[in-house]
Write an enzyme that holds these catalytic residues in place. Structure first.
Site, short mmCIF file in Angstrom:
data_model
loop_
_atom_site.label_atom_id
_atom_site.label_comp_id
_atom_site.label_asym_id
_atom_site.label_seq_id
_atom_site.Cartn_x
_atom_site.Cartn_y
_atom_site.Cartn_z
N ARG A 59 9.11 71.33 -86.01
CA ARG A 59 7.94 71.22 -86.89
C ARG A 59 6.65 71.02 -86.09
O ARG A 59 5.56 71.29 -86.61
CB ARG A 59 8.17 70.12 -87.93
CG ARG A 59 9.23 70.51 -88.96
CD ARG A 59 9.45 69.42 -89.97
NE ARG A 59 9.96 68.19 -89.41
CZ ARG A 59 11.25 67.94 -89.15
NH1 ARG A 59 12.17 68.83 -89.44
NH2 ARG A 59 11.61 66.81 -88.61
N GLU A 96 17.39 57.26 -81.77
CA GLU A 96 17.98 56.15 -82.52
C GLU A 96 19.50 56.30 -82.54
O GLU A 96 20.23 55.35 -82.37
CB GLU A 96 17.42 56.19 -83.95
CG GLU A 96 16.82 54.88 -84.37
CD GLU A 96 16.15 55.00 -85.72
OE1 GLU A 96 15.58 56.08 -86.00
OE2 GLU A 96 16.22 54.03 -86.47
#
Ligand code: AMP
Length: 171
Positions: A59, A96
């Protein structure tokens, strides 16, 4: 900015349970909102000497290439491994959940370049921090980082203390 924020669609539990995914497709589909977002993204940097915009797959390519077009400079893609056809510089980093790698063509930047890093969203800041390191590995300078969305609670900007950080929409 409230108008921009209203164009971000929240998708709970995507792509995995617990993640509140911020979907930018309603924003980029709307021509007025897309133009507003790109103008606001580059606004603080209009007087600066910049030589390129770098954007992260995927993106970051949307906003990064439009920002480059508006600034009148070139765009450099930072890609997932194995996608770029020429010689590459590589960086691996922790996310993460798990690890990730980004690559850039060896001749994309060099000393003297001042780069604006652009992505759709900053969460923990791991992707952006690694991207800055990748740009610097090629001898270029990161002039600033710009994001459409910032997830404030994750404090990603604390990992980008060495650079000006600009973001439009806060959650
Ligand atoms: P981070 O490295 O944690 O700052 O994650 C930033 C990257 O992951 C960006 O390229 C985002 O597109 C993507 N990302 C992380 N969290 C989200 C989220 N909640 N919604 C949409 N994209 C996200």
């Amino acid at each position: 900015m409230d108008r921009l924020k209203s164009c971000i669609r929240n998708i709970p539990d995507f792509p995995k349970p617990g993640i509140q995914f911020k979907d930018i497709t309603p924003l980029v589909k709307d021509p007025a909102m897309l133009r507003l977002a790109v103008h606001q993204l580059i606004h603080p940097f209009l007087g600066e000497r910049l030589t390129a915009v770098a954007g992260m797959e995927a993106r970051g390519f949307i906003f990064g290439s439009l920002a480059a077009w508006d600034l009148g400079i070139g765009f450099v893609p930072l890609r997932k491994p194995g996608k770029l056809p020429y010689n590459v510089q590589t960086i691996s980093f922790e996310l993460e959940y798990g690890a990730a790698t980004l690559e850039v063509h060896m001749d994309a930047f060099g000393p003297g370049d001042r780069v604006l890093l652009v992505d759709d969203l900053i969460a923990t800041g791991g992707t952006a921090a690694a991207s800055c390191e990748l740009i610097e590995k090629l001898g270029a300078e990161v002039a600033a980082c710009a994001f459409v969305i910032e997830l404030d609670a994750l404090d990603g900007r604390s990992r980008l203390k060495r650079y000006p950080v600009h973001s439009l929409i806060h959650f």
